[in-house]
Design a protein around this motif. Structure first.
Motif, PDB file in Angstrom:
ATOM      1  N   LYS A  84      -9.520 -14.505  23.090  1.00 39.59           N
ATOM      2  CA  LYS A  84     -10.678 -14.013  22.986  1.00 39.59           C
ATOM      3  C   LYS A  84     -11.546 -15.429  23.160  1.00 39.59           C
ATOM      4  O   LYS A  84     -12.684 -15.284  23.982  1.00 39.59           O
ATOM      5  CB  LYS A  84     -10.961 -13.439  21.599  1.00 39.59           C
ATOM      6  CG  LYS A  84     -10.052 -12.191  21.335  1.00 39.59           C
ATOM      7  CD  LYS A  84     -10.611 -11.726  19.963  1.00 39.59           C
ATOM      8  CE  LYS A  84      -9.982 -10.385  19.697  1.00 39.59           C
ATOM      9  NZ  LYS A  84     -10.059  -9.687  18.201  1.00 39.59           N
ATOM     10  N   TYR A  97     -11.687 -15.885  27.174  1.00 36.54           N
ATOM     11  CA  TYR A  97     -12.592 -14.887  27.855  1.00 36.54           C
ATOM     12  C   TYR A  97     -13.997 -15.489  27.512  1.00 36.54           C
ATOM     13  O   TYR A  97     -14.956 -15.079  28.397  1.00 36.54           O
ATOM     14  CB  TYR A  97     -12.547 -13.568  27.161  1.00 36.54           C
ATOM     15  CG  TYR A  97     -12.974 -12.543  28.021  1.00 36.54           C
ATOM     16  CD1 TYR A  97     -12.051 -12.099  29.102  1.00 36.54           C
ATOM     17  CD2 TYR A  97     -14.052 -12.123  27.877  1.00 36.54           C
ATOM     18  CE1 TYR A  97     -12.640 -10.988  29.955  1.00 36.54           C
ATOM     19  CE2 TYR A  97     -14.635 -11.133  28.888  1.00 36.54           C
ATOM     20  CZ  TYR A  97     -13.871 -10.602  29.801  1.00 36.54           C
ATOM     21  OH  TYR A  97     -14.413  -9.578  30.533  1.00 36.54           O
ATOM     22  N   ARG A  98     -14.547 -15.817  26.051  1.00 39.11           N
ATOM     23  CA  ARG A  98     -15.653 -16.283  25.875  1.00 39.11           C
ATOM     24  C   ARG A  98     -16.385 -17.412  26.838  1.00 39.11           C
ATOM     25  O   ARG A  98     -17.253 -17.454  27.427  1.00 39.11           O
ATOM     26  CB  ARG A  98     -15.930 -16.502  24.466  1.00 39.11           C
ATOM     27  CG  ARG A  98     -17.418 -16.936  24.456  1.00 39.11           C
ATOM     28  CD  ARG A  98     -17.403 -17.214  22.855  1.00 39.11           C
ATOM     29  NE  ARG A  98     -16.826 -18.698  22.255  1.00 39.11           N
ATOM     30  CZ  ARG A  98     -17.093 -19.763  22.423  1.00 39.11           C
ATOM     31  NH1 ARG A  98     -18.336 -19.883  22.931  1.00 39.11           N
ATOM     32  NH2 ARG A  98     -16.345 -20.644  21.971  1.00 39.11           N
ATOM     33  N   ASN A 110      -6.839  -5.656  26.864  1.00 41.23           N
ATOM     34  CA  ASN A 110      -7.853  -6.186  26.271  1.00 41.23           C
ATOM     35  C   ASN A 110      -9.127  -6.964  27.277  1.00 41.23           C
ATOM     36  O   ASN A 110      -9.915  -7.456  26.703  1.00 41.23           O
ATOM     37  CB  ASN A 110      -7.431  -7.541  25.505  1.00 41.23           C
ATOM     38  CG  ASN A 110      -7.006  -7.067  24.185  1.00 41.23           C
ATOM     39  OD1 ASN A 110      -7.863  -7.002  23.255  1.00 41.23           O
ATOM     40  ND2 ASN A 110      -5.821  -6.754  24.286  1.00 41.23           N
TER      41      ASN A 110
END
Length: 330
Positions: A75, A78-79, A146
């Motif tokens: 996550k 991705y950020r 995701n």
């Protein structure tokens, strides 16, 4: 080392990196159940998606926990990754075993053993014994679910990989590298990593151009150097075939690189360089969230990129390796 930053923290804590700022993320995290590293334990999880667990990432009692934990730090990937960036993920697989040895479950019992000499798996109740677990593929599917786009499943072929004692299957000679992106349009420079055209192809097309012969496309559909006859002809007519070269494809034969450093999982600079050159330009920022011995950072600096690393340990190896590369550049 103004072009290098290393944050000594857990990947499960928020990364001190701006959103949408990294052009390429190139990393090889700990594989599940393989070895105990010289780093402290951390607390992972503790939300609705996975239960809290204290230990080393990669030594979870269940491979399912390992996959859930992988999704947590991804996550952050991705950020911080730019919308036109690329994420290269190298993951190794494991086999189901009847052994109850697991250094993450019983760290005191196995603290004095050679961690690269024992199998540290705990038996998984949902898999038959000796079954390949397909952990890389399971992670890839989970990341697609995701929001990631998988562009390539690259096979890293290792001709001189570690020998295995198994006698009832073939030894492992390759690992997976997944190439993920966030959007359909992203920066990718194939020309930076093209491979040379074979001498036979050069001789054949030079002869064609010199004699103005009829080029039989059907006869040369499978030309040397991985090009069809039509591709060889087209590139020759455009004057590009000598400089462009061929697409290296998704099977990369690169030998592991020996080192005297006390780190079990250093990957070869040639492998990192191929991923880096096709996904970045000079002065772009490259991130390795499991930078370990700093191989990725070293290759980035050698190629005039900025480098950021995250790791809980190995600061002595990192400082030694990066100081040496800085001296060579100067």
């Amino acid at each position: 080392m103004d072009n290098i930053q290393i944050f000594h923290q857990s990947v499960f804590d928020t990364w001190p990196i701006e959103d949408n700022s990294i052009q390429s993320i190139i990393t090889s995290p700990p594989y599940w159940g393989l070895r105990k590293y010289d780093i402290p334990d951390v607390v992972i999880g503790g939300n609705n998606n996975c239960h809290a667990w204290k230990g080393q990432y990669g030594l979870e009692p269940s491979y399912k926990d390992y996959i859930e934990h992988t999704l947590l730090w991804c996550k952050e990937v991705y950020r911080v990754l730019r919308d036109d960036g690329i994420f290269f993920l190298n993951i190794g697989d494991s086999y189901q075993t009847q052994s109850d040895i697991n250094a993450g479950k019983n760290p005191e019992k196995y603290a004095n053993l050679s961690m690269n000499a024992i199998t540290m798996h705990v038996k998984q109740q949902d898999l038959p014994n000796k079954c390949r677990m397909l952990i890389p593929e399971r992670i890839a599917i989970a990341l697609i679910d995701n929001g990631w786009t998988l562009r390539n499943h690259i096979i890293w072929h290792k001709p001189n990989g570690m020998p295995e004692s198994t006698k009832d299957r073939f030894s492992k000679k390759w690992e997976s590298i997944f190439m993920f992106v966030k959007n359909e349009k992203y920066y990718f420079d194939l020309d930076e990593i093209r491979e040379g055209i074979s001498p036979n192809s050069i001789t054949r097309v030079e002869s064609f151009k010199r004699n103005n012969e009829t080029f039989n496309v059907d006869k040369h559909k499978k030309g040397e150097g991985g090009q069809s006859g039509m591709e060889v002809l087209r590139n020759a007519q455009n004057g590009k075939w000598l400089t462009k070269g061929k697409n290296p494809g998704d099977v990369w034969q690169i030998n592991p690189q020996p080192s005297s450093e006390k780190h079990f999982a250093m990957w070869p600079e040639k492998l990192v360089e191929r991923m880096l050159l096709c996904s970045t330009k000079e002065n772009d920022i490259i991130l390795d969230p499991f930078c370990g011995s700093a191989t990725t950072l070293k290759v980035a600096v050698k190629n005039n990129r900025q480098a950021i690393g995250i790791d809980l340990g190995y600061s002595d190896i990192q400082e030694r390796k990066l100081n040496n590369i800085q001296k060579n550049i100067i």
